[in-house]
Scaffold this motif. Structure first.
Motif, PDB file in Angstrom:
ATOM      1  N   UNK A 279       0.824  -1.213   0.000  1.00 28.54           N
ATOM      2  CA  UNK A 279       0.000   0.000   0.000  1.00 28.54           C
ATOM      3  C   UNK A 279       0.856   1.260   0.000  1.00 28.54           C
ATOM      4  N   UNK A 280       2.173   1.106   0.196  1.00 25.03           N
ATOM      5  CA  UNK A 280       3.045   2.280   0.286  1.00 25.03           C
ATOM      6  C   UNK A 280       4.033   2.406  -0.866  1.00 25.03           C
ATOM      7  N   UNK A 281       4.252   1.331  -1.614  1.00 24.34           N
ATOM      8  CA  UNK A 281       5.233   1.415  -2.692  1.00 24.34           C
ATOM      9  C   UNK A 281       4.628   2.153  -3.883  1.00 24.34           C
ATOM     10  N   UNK A 282       5.464   2.679  -4.785  1.00 19.24           N
ATOM     11  CA  UNK A 282       4.950   3.400  -5.957  1.00 19.24           C
ATOM     12  C   UNK A 282       3.948   2.561  -6.751  1.00 19.24           C
ATOM     13  N   UNK A 283       2.857   3.192  -7.124  1.00 18.13           N
ATOM     14  CA  UNK A 283       1.757   2.459  -7.766  1.00 18.13           C
ATOM     15  C   UNK A 283       2.148   1.858  -9.109  1.00 18.13           C
ATOM     16  N   UNK A 284       3.110   2.461  -9.809  1.00 22.31           N
ATOM     17  CA  UNK A 284       3.459   1.914 -11.123  1.00 22.31           C
ATOM     18  C   UNK A 284       4.091   0.535 -11.016  1.00 22.31           C
ATOM     19  N   UNK A 285       4.620   0.195  -9.829  1.00 24.02           N
ATOM     20  CA  UNK A 285       5.228  -1.124  -9.642  1.00 24.02           C
ATOM     21  C   UNK A 285       4.181  -2.227  -9.506  1.00 24.02           C
ATOM     22  N   UNK A 286       2.965  -1.866  -9.146  1.00 19.34           N
ATOM     23  CA  UNK A 286       1.947  -2.872  -8.885  1.00 19.34           C
ATOM     24  C   UNK A 286       1.539  -3.622 -10.143  1.00 19.34           C
ATOM     25  N   UNK A 287       1.824  -3.060 -11.301  1.00 20.56           N
ATOM     26  CA  UNK A 287       1.486  -3.732 -12.561  1.00 20.56           C
ATOM     27  C   UNK A 287       2.508  -4.801 -12.934  1.00 20.56           C
ATOM     28  N   UNK A 288       3.635  -4.845 -12.215  1.00 23.23           N
ATOM     29  CA  UNK A 288       4.685  -5.819 -12.516  1.00 23.23           C
ATOM     30  C   UNK A 288       4.365  -7.173 -11.895  1.00 23.23           C
TER      31      UNK A 288
END
Length: 273
Positions: free
Chosen positions: A26-35
């Protein structure tokens, strides 16, 4: 990794910084969630941008176990990446394990043999036979909870037992366990005034020190009371570094925060040595 190798890294890098890899999706950059594996990709970027500024990384295993098998796989990929690319880094599995002997043996094998961490944190409440299985591994280290930085530490750790504070009893007792030369101790930075007392008991041991920064600990005070002839400190910072930004520049911002701490450490080392 041997203690001497860790000391050499501290001297080389002019740093005794440990970076905590406590990854919260919930805290990491959102663009990483697509990986495919956002946790590992986050860790990899942080490691690649800060490895020359620190001597240790400390994943807190709870932040990986919370995501089930995928989280455990991310932890394995992280430690494998460190061991393959940055072998000079001292790795800590912040697992706080502690159980009866045969169970502790399996915990020790999991972290020190299978995952091949350099060290693991343990809770000593169950005594000698719960800690010695971790100490049996050559060139591996057991980092025992001694005096923690949370409010609840005062519930037990500072209570007097036969006229002596309990944390002192724990540390003194541990010195007599088999392979106790492989012990390090967790001592919270928010209790800097206790470091002088701890150094009377274990003058030569390394101390892992959480609580700098977000939790209110002061680096200068910790060094004044806790540093020994080999430095003997691993100062952990987690949130202040890894969550310095949640944008696409997160790795560079993490580096900038790590560099601030490293430069402060370098100045302290220059003045002390």
């Amino acid at each position: 990794m041997t203690t001497q190798q860790l000391i050499e890294q501290i001297q080389l890098k002019k740093s005794f910084l440990c970076i905590g890899l406590d990854v919260d999706l919930t805290k990491i950059p959102k663009h990483l969630l697509a990986l495919e594996d956002p946790i590992f990709e986050f860790n990899k970027a942080i490691i690649d941008s800060t490895h020359d500024l620190c001597v240790s990384y400390k994943p807190n295993t709870a932040f990986y176990e919370a995501y089930g098998i995928k989280g455990w796989q991310s932890l394995a990929k992280t430690i494998n990446y460190l061991n393959e690319k940055y072998l000079e880094i001292f790795t800590i599995a912040d697992a706080k394990r502690g159980d009866i002997g045969n169970t502790s043996t399996m915990y020790a094998k999991a972290f020190l043999e299978d995952l091949n961490f350099d060290s693991v944190t343990v809770a000593p409440y169950m005594g000698k036979d719960s800690v010695e299985p971790f100490l049996a591994f050559q060139n591996k280290h057991t980092i025992m909870l001694a005096l923690t930085s949370n409010d609840g530490a005062f519930d037990f750790q500072t209570k007097e037992v036969n006229g002596k504070e309990f944390y002192k009893v724990v540390i003194e007792t541990s010195k007599h366990w088999k392979n106790s030369q492989n012990l390090m101790y967790v001592v919270g930075a928010t209790k800097a005034e206790y470091f002088a007392e701890i150094r009377k008991i274990v003058p030569n041991s390394f101390l892992l020190v959480p609580g700098i920064g977000a939790q209110g600990g002061n680096l200068s005070d910790v060094c004044t009371y806790g540093m020994n002839k080999d430095v003997g400190l691993l100062i952990n910072s987690s949130r202040a570094i890894i969550y310095a930004s949640n944008g696409e520049n997160f790795a560079q911002k993490a580096r900038e925060e790590a560099q601030k701490i490293q430069q402060e450490m370098e100045a302290i080392l220059h003045n002390r040595f």
